[in-house]
Design a protein around this motif. Structure first.
Motif, mmCIF file in Angstrom:
data_model
loop_
_atom_site.group_PDB
_atom_site.id
_atom_site.type_symbol
_atom_site.label_atom_id
_atom_site.label_comp_id
_atom_site.label_asym_id
_atom_site.label_seq_id
_atom_site.Cartn_x
_atom_site.Cartn_y
_atom_site.Cartn_z
ATOM 1 N N GLU A 16 0.797 -1.249 0.039
ATOM 2 C CA GLU A 16 -0.034 -0.124 0.003
ATOM 3 C C GLU A 16 0.876 1.345 0.079
ATOM 4 N N ARG A 17 2.017 1.245 0.858
ATOM 5 C CA ARG A 17 2.705 2.311 0.761
ATOM 6 C C ARG A 17 3.404 2.601 -0.427
ATOM 7 N N ILE A 18 3.860 1.566 -1.150
ATOM 8 C CA ILE A 18 4.776 1.519 -2.458
ATOM 9 C C ILE A 18 3.846 2.389 -3.570
ATOM 10 N N GLY A 19 2.507 1.712 -3.512
ATOM 11 C CA GLY A 19 1.521 2.144 -4.574
ATOM 12 C C GLY A 19 1.143 3.734 -4.318
ATOM 13 N N LYS A 20 1.324 4.305 -3.047
ATOM 14 C CA LYS A 20 1.279 5.767 -2.887
ATOM 15 C C LYS A 20 2.235 6.673 -3.255
ATOM 16 N N LEU A 21 3.473 6.193 -3.463
ATOM 17 C CA LEU A 21 4.641 7.021 -3.744
ATOM 18 C C LEU A 21 4.436 7.997 -4.980
ATOM 19 N N LEU A 22 3.905 7.620 -5.878
ATOM 20 C CA LEU A 22 3.936 8.792 -7.068
ATOM 21 C C LEU A 22 2.866 9.694 -6.606
ATOM 22 N N GLU A 23 1.977 9.458 -6.116
ATOM 23 C CA GLU A 23 1.005 10.451 -5.513
ATOM 24 C C GLU A 23 1.735 11.612 -4.473
ATOM 25 N N GLN A 24 2.473 11.006 -3.546
ATOM 26 C CA GLN A 24 3.051 11.610 -2.488
ATOM 27 C C GLN A 24 4.175 12.245 -3.065
ATOM 28 N N ASN A 25 4.996 11.665 -3.759
ATOM 29 C CA ASN A 25 6.395 12.318 -4.365
ATOM 30 C C ASN A 25 6.342 12.802 -5.856
ATOM 31 N N GLY A 26 5.286 12.913 -6.520
ATOM 32 C CA GLY A 26 5.354 13.034 -8.057
ATOM 33 C C GLY A 26 6.229 14.491 -8.330
ATOM 34 N N GLU A 27 5.999 15.323 -7.424
ATOM 35 C CA GLU A 27 6.871 16.502 -7.860
ATOM 36 C C GLU A 27 8.325 16.266 -7.688
ATOM 37 N N ALA A 28 8.516 15.872 -6.596
ATOM 38 C CA ALA A 28 10.035 15.614 -6.199
ATOM 39 C C ALA A 28 10.833 14.564 -7.195
ATOM 40 N N ILE A 29 9.900 13.424 -7.503
ATOM 41 C CA ILE A 29 10.676 12.385 -8.593
ATOM 42 C C ILE A 29 10.787 13.159 -9.762
ATOM 43 N N ALA A 30 9.932 14.161 -10.152
ATOM 44 C CA ALA A 30 10.236 14.536 -11.512
ATOM 45 C C ALA A 30 11.536 15.808 -11.501
ATOM 46 N N LYS A 31 11.652 16.365 -10.425
ATOM 47 C CA LYS A 31 12.727 17.265 -10.219
ATOM 48 C C LYS A 31 13.959 16.428 -10.170
ATOM 49 N N ALA A 32 13.905 15.343 -9.227
ATOM 50 C CA ALA A 32 15.090 14.519 -9.204
ATOM 51 C C ALA A 32 15.615 14.046 -10.685
ATOM 52 N N SER A 33 14.540 13.468 -11.184
ATOM 53 C CA SER A 33 14.672 12.971 -12.770
ATOM 54 C C SER A 33 15.432 14.013 -13.530
ATOM 55 N N ASP A 34 14.984 15.415 -13.589
ATOM 56 C CA ASP A 34 15.423 16.272 -14.144
ATOM 57 C C ASP A 34 16.890 16.571 -13.707
ATOM 58 N N ALA A 35 17.198 16.572 -12.664
ATOM 59 C CA ALA A 35 18.442 16.900 -12.146
ATOM 60 C C ALA A 35 19.461 15.721 -12.655
ATOM 61 N N ILE A 36 18.934 14.570 -12.470
ATOM 62 C CA ILE A 36 20.083 13.626 -12.698
ATOM 63 C C ILE A 36 20.097 13.435 -14.325
ATOM 64 N N GLU A 37 18.807 13.673 -14.977
ATOM 65 C CA GLU A 37 19.238 13.681 -16.584
ATOM 66 C C GLU A 37 20.331 14.851 -17.001
ATOM 67 N N LYS A 38 20.157 15.939 -16.299
ATOM 68 C CA LYS A 38 21.130 17.140 -16.777
ATOM 69 C C LYS A 38 22.451 16.651 -16.256
ATOM 70 N N THR A 39 22.691 15.829 -15.171
ATOM 71 C CA THR A 39 24.021 15.512 -15.058
ATOM 72 C C THR A 39 24.510 14.264 -15.945
ATOM 73 N N ALA A 40 23.521 13.551 -16.415
ATOM 74 C CA ALA A 40 23.902 12.478 -17.160
ATOM 75 C C ALA A 40 24.549 12.803 -18.750
ATOM 76 N N ARG A 41 23.588 14.131 -18.771
ATOM 77 C CA ARG A 41 23.962 14.719 -20.311
ATOM 78 C C ARG A 41 25.373 15.510 -20.154
ATOM 79 N N ALA A 42 25.665 16.026 -19.224
ATOM 80 C CA ALA A 42 26.945 16.624 -18.923
ATOM 81 C C ALA A 42 28.070 15.551 -18.504
ATOM 82 N N ASP A 43 27.895 14.332 -18.553
ATOM 83 C CA ASP A 43 28.879 13.221 -18.423
ATOM 84 C C ASP A 43 29.090 13.471 -16.889
#
Length: 245
Positions: A16-43
Motif C-alpha cells: 500500500e505504501r509503495i502504491g502511494k509513492l507517485l502520488e506523494q512524491n510526484g513533483e520530487a520524482i520529476a525534479k530528481a529525474s530532471d537533475a540526474i538527466e542534466k547530470t547524465a548529459r553533462a557526463d
C-alpha cells in the motif's frame, strides 16, 4: 485464515505504501529525474551516500543489473554495519567524520549527490549534504519527513539542507507491523520504499536518455546475452572515476 498473518500484514502495508509513492512524491520524482538527466548529459556522476543500513542504498545502485553505470557509491567501513554495527552507530553521529571520507570522491557542479537517512538528523548525512552543496552538486535526500521532524529537537535535518526531498513516509522508528500481544513493532520499510523511489527516478532518467537518442549506460545481468561485452565497455568508461569498480 493465512498461516502467516504477521507476514501478510507487513507485505500488505508495504504494498500500500509503495502504491502511494507517485502520488506523494510526484513533483520530487520529476525534479530528481530532471537533475540526474542534466547530470547524465553533462557526463557527470550520481554519488550515493548513507550510513548504517542506509548505506545499502548506495550498493543497490552500484554495478546493478538494469542500473545506470554513472552511479558511484560512497562507502566507508566505519559508517556501515559489517565492520562493527555498534561502533558505526556512534560514528554516524560524530561531527567531522564525513569530510575525510568525501575527500576520495571529487564531487563537483556537474554531479548529483543522493544522501539517504531515514531519521535525517544524524551528523554524517547532514554534513554529507552540506559538503555536496558546497561542491556545487545538486543534493537529493531520501528520508522520512515525519520521522526527522520528530527526532530533530532543534537540530538541522537532512531535508533542510537538500535541494530535493524524496519522502519515504516511514513512521518514527521505521517498523510498521505490530506483534500481537506486544507493544513491539517489526518490519522496517525505509529500505524497500527508499529503493523503490531511487530506482523509479533512475528508470525515468534511462528512458528519457534512450528516447532522445542518447544511449543510456545500463548494465545487463551477467547471464544475459551480450552482457559481458556491454558491461566491460561500461566498466572501462567509468572505472577511472568510480573507485569501486
Amino acid at each position: 485464515m493465512t498461516k502467516t498473518p504477521t507476514a501478510s500484514a507487513y507485505l500488505g502495508e508495504l504494498t500500500e505504501r509503495i502504491g502511494k509513492l507517485l502520488e506523494q512524491n510526484g513533483e520530487a520524482i520529476a525534479k530528481a529525474s530532471d537533475a540526474i538527466e542534466k547530470t547524465a548529459r553533462a557526463d557527470g556522476l550520481v554519488y550515493i551516500f548513507g550510513t548504517g543500513h542506509s548505506h545499502t542504498m548506495a550498493e543497490e545502485a552500484h554495478f546493478r543489473a538494469g542500473g545506470l553505470a554513472f552511479t558511484v557509491p560512497i562507502l566507508a567501513g566505519a559508517t556501515m554495519v559489517h565492520e562493527g554495527a555498534v561502533a558505526g552507530t556512534v560514528f554516524e553521529r560524530m561531527s567531522g567524520i564525513v569530510a575525510p571520507i568525501f575527500a576520495r570522491y571529487p564531487i563537483g557542479p556537474n554531479d548529483v549527490l543522493i544522501v539517504v537517512s531515514n531519521s535525517g538528523v544524524n551528523a554524517a548525512p547532514v554534513e554529507a549534504a552540506t559538503l555536496g552543496k558546497q561542491a556545487g552538486a545538486t543534493v537529493i535526500a531520501i528520508t522520512s519527513e515525519d520521522y526527522s521532524k520528530t527526532a530533530a529537537r532543534g537540530r538541522t535535518r537532512l531535508a533542510d539542507v537538500a535541494d530535493i526531498v524524496l519522502d519515504n513516509h516511514a513512521p518514527a522508528g521505521d517498523a510498521i507491523t505490530a506483534i500481537p500481544g506486544s507493544e513491539l513493532r517489526v518490519g522496517p520499510i525505509s529500505t524497500p520504499v527508499g529503493a523503490a523511489l531511487m530506482n523509479a527516478v533512475l528508470a525515468e532518467v534511462a528512458a528519457r536518455l534512450q528516447s532522445s537518442g542518447v544511449a543510456a549506460p545500463i548494465y545487463l545481468s551477467a547471464n544475459m546475452p551480450g552482457a559481458t561485452e556491454i558491461n566491460n565497455a561500461l566498466v572501462a568508461r567509468y572505472r577511472p572515476r568510480n573507485p569501486h569498480l
